[in-house]
Design an enzyme around this catalytic site. Structure first.
Site, PDB file in Angstrom:
ATOM      1  N   PHE A  12       1.049  -1.136  -0.216  1.00 31.85           N
ATOM      2  CA  PHE A  12       0.003   0.156   0.052  1.00 31.85           C
ATOM      3  C   PHE A  12       1.328   1.103  -0.051  1.00 31.85           C
ATOM      4  CE2 PHE A  12      -1.932   2.640   3.361  1.00 31.85           C
ATOM      5  CZ  PHE A  12      -2.404   4.285   2.335  1.00 31.85           C
ATOM      6  N   ASN A  33       8.941  -9.337  -2.059  1.00 32.68           N
ATOM      7  CA  ASN A  33       8.656 -10.360  -2.163  1.00 32.68           C
ATOM      8  C   ASN A  33       6.924 -11.450  -2.458  1.00 32.68           C
ATOM      9  OD1 ASN A  33       7.572  -9.902   0.075  1.00 32.68           O
ATOM     10  ND2 ASN A  33       8.923 -12.041   0.950  1.00 32.68           N
ATOM     11  N   ASN A 100      20.253  -5.881   6.272  1.00 27.83           N
ATOM     12  CA  ASN A 100      20.669  -6.012   4.828  1.00 27.83           C
ATOM     13  C   ASN A 100      20.777  -4.767   4.981  1.00 27.83           C
ATOM     14  OD1 ASN A 100      21.244  -8.350   5.490  1.00 27.83           O
ATOM     15  ND2 ASN A 100      19.518  -9.364   4.509  1.00 27.83           N
ATOM     16  N   TYR A 146       6.023  -8.030  15.747  1.00 29.10           N
ATOM     17  CA  TYR A 146       5.604  -6.927  15.241  1.00 29.10           C
ATOM     18  C   TYR A 146       6.451  -5.983  16.031  1.00 29.10           C
ATOM     19  CZ  TYR A 146       3.555  -2.742  12.102  1.00 29.10           C
ATOM     20  OH  TYR A 146       3.382  -1.470  10.994  1.00 29.10           O
ATOM     21  N   ARG A 187      -7.717  -5.258   8.326  1.00 26.21           N
ATOM     22  CA  ARG A 187      -7.573  -3.614   8.681  1.00 26.21           C
ATOM     23  C   ARG A 187      -8.676  -2.805   9.464  1.00 26.21           C
ATOM     24  NH1 ARG A 187      -1.843  -1.357   7.571  1.00 26.21           N
ATOM     25  NH2 ARG A 187      -1.838  -2.581   5.327  1.00 26.21           N
TER      26      ARG A 187
END
Ligand code: NAD
Ligand code: UDP
Length: 328
Positions: A12, A33, A100, A146, A187
């Site tokens: 989004f 991904n 990374n 999270y 959501r």
């Protein structure tokens, strides 16, 4: 031409950021991904001469040919239902993925902005939430995957800044909505709008007295754009300070969609924050930014988007199947 890497490009927020940076004349490399994103969000960019898409999981080593001026790290599940279903991927993208991308930023001498969240404040004991509040997070609760990944993300980002002198930016994003959210991502806005369009009752979790403050995507993108180009290293809240209870919000959706459904009550998910409202004093002062799109206008635009989806998308109510994306 400036070159920018945007991770989570098919999501989004990532897809709107790709649009914005292309519009500003950048060469955009989008990486994703597709675990919670969709190719349809960036389909319109695939043939654009200033856009390149790389399908890649950022928890694996990230290799980019050529120079990079900026990196926006937005890859991460963002909906509570998503990150409860893929908890380990959520922890990995916030920790290993961020590591990374910081390494890549260092190698390319690029400035990096990472997408943090109001969830770093947990179920806040300070209201509204200011950037200097340390938060109230349950490390071992289901949402901890999270919240703690994002808190680690902020810590490692500051460590790269302090130890390596990397140019870093941290945005703490508060509930943002708009076109291209996944209808079935769980959501509250896509959930209520999907229910309204299918003629189902609206599901409120808990008593509905918990609050949220909803920011329209264009305002969020403007805030992020300004923060990236600012000289400020510490976290900045970006969100809309207009707070509403979920119960009042459900009533608003019923009026907006002009339908006759009832509201039904379901159990409140564990650790669901009871109140959330950003203090945006810092963003106003630092970035000369404030939200421009009110809830009425933003919700109408968002509803028009969901209304335009096909019947098949609307009735594909089961949650996204993540199995194909998960390595055994
Ligand atoms: P989204 O789920 O729509 O987008 C996330 C994107 O990241 C998806 O396209 C997904 O496929 C991709 N992704 C996930 N893991 C990946 C990996 N390992 N490698 C490559 N790509 C991967 O969510 P969103 O709402 O656009 O959120 C984007 C970012 O903003 C997230 O980091 C989220 O934590 C943050 N954020 C969003 C909100 C909000 O209200 N939308 C609030 C706070 C923070
Ligand atoms: N919520 C709800 N009904 C739904 C989906 C969500 O009442 O069908 C509530 C949820 O419990 C939370 C608020 O709406 O209190 C916002 O939830 P969302 O999943 O959008 O994101 P959060 O702000 O919790 O990360």
């Amino acid at each position: 031409m400036k070159r920018i890497l945007i991770t989570g490009a098919a999501g989004f927020l990532g897809s709107h950021l790709c649009d914005r940076f292309i519009k500003e004349g950048y060469f955009v490399i989008g990486m994703d991904n597709f675990i919670t994103g969709a190719i349809s969000n960036i389909e319109h960019l695939k043939e654009h001469s200033n856009f390149k898409l790389i399908e890649h999981d950022v928890t694996e080593f990230v290799k980019i040919e050529g120079e990079l001026d900026y990196i926006l790290h937005f890859a991460s599940p963002a909906s509570p239902i998503d990150y409860l279903k893929i908890p380990i991927q959520t922890l990995k993208v916030g920790s290993l993925g961020t590591h990374n991308l910081l390494g890549l930023a260092k190698a390319k001498e690029a400035r990096i902005l990472i997408a943090s969240t109001s969830e770093v404040y947990g179920d806040p004991l300070v209201h509204p939430q200011t950037e200097d509040y340390y938060g109230n997070v349950n490390t071992i609760g289901p949402r901890g995957v999270y919240d703690e990944a994002k808190r680690f993300q902020e810590s490692i980002t500051m460590a790269y800044h302090r130890f390596h002198g990397l140019e870093t930016r941290i945005v703490r994003i508060f509930n943002t909505y708009g076109p291209r959210m996944r209808l079935n991502d769980g959501r509250v806005i896509p959930a209520f709008m999907g229910q309204a369009l299918r003629g189902e009752d609206l599901t409120i979790f808990g008593d509905g007295l918990q609050t949220r403050s909803f920011c329209y995507v264009d305002d969020q993108v403007e805030g992020i754009y300004r923060l990236l180009l600012s000289e400020y290293t510490y976290p900045v809240n970006i969100g809309n300070a207009e707070e509403i209870t979920i119960r009042d919000f459900a009533e608003e959706i019923i009026r907006l969609t002009n339908t006759k459904q009832k509201i039904i009550f379901k159990a409140l998910p564990t650790d669901d924050p009871l109140q959330r409202q950003p203090d945006i004093t810092l963003a106003k002062k630092l970035l000369n930014w404030e939200p421009k799109v009110g809830r009425k206008e933003g919700m109408k635009k968002t509803f028009d988007y969901f209304r335009g989806l096909s019947k098949e998308q609307l009735y594909k109510s089961e949650h996204k199947d993540f199995a194909n994306h998960i390595k055994k």
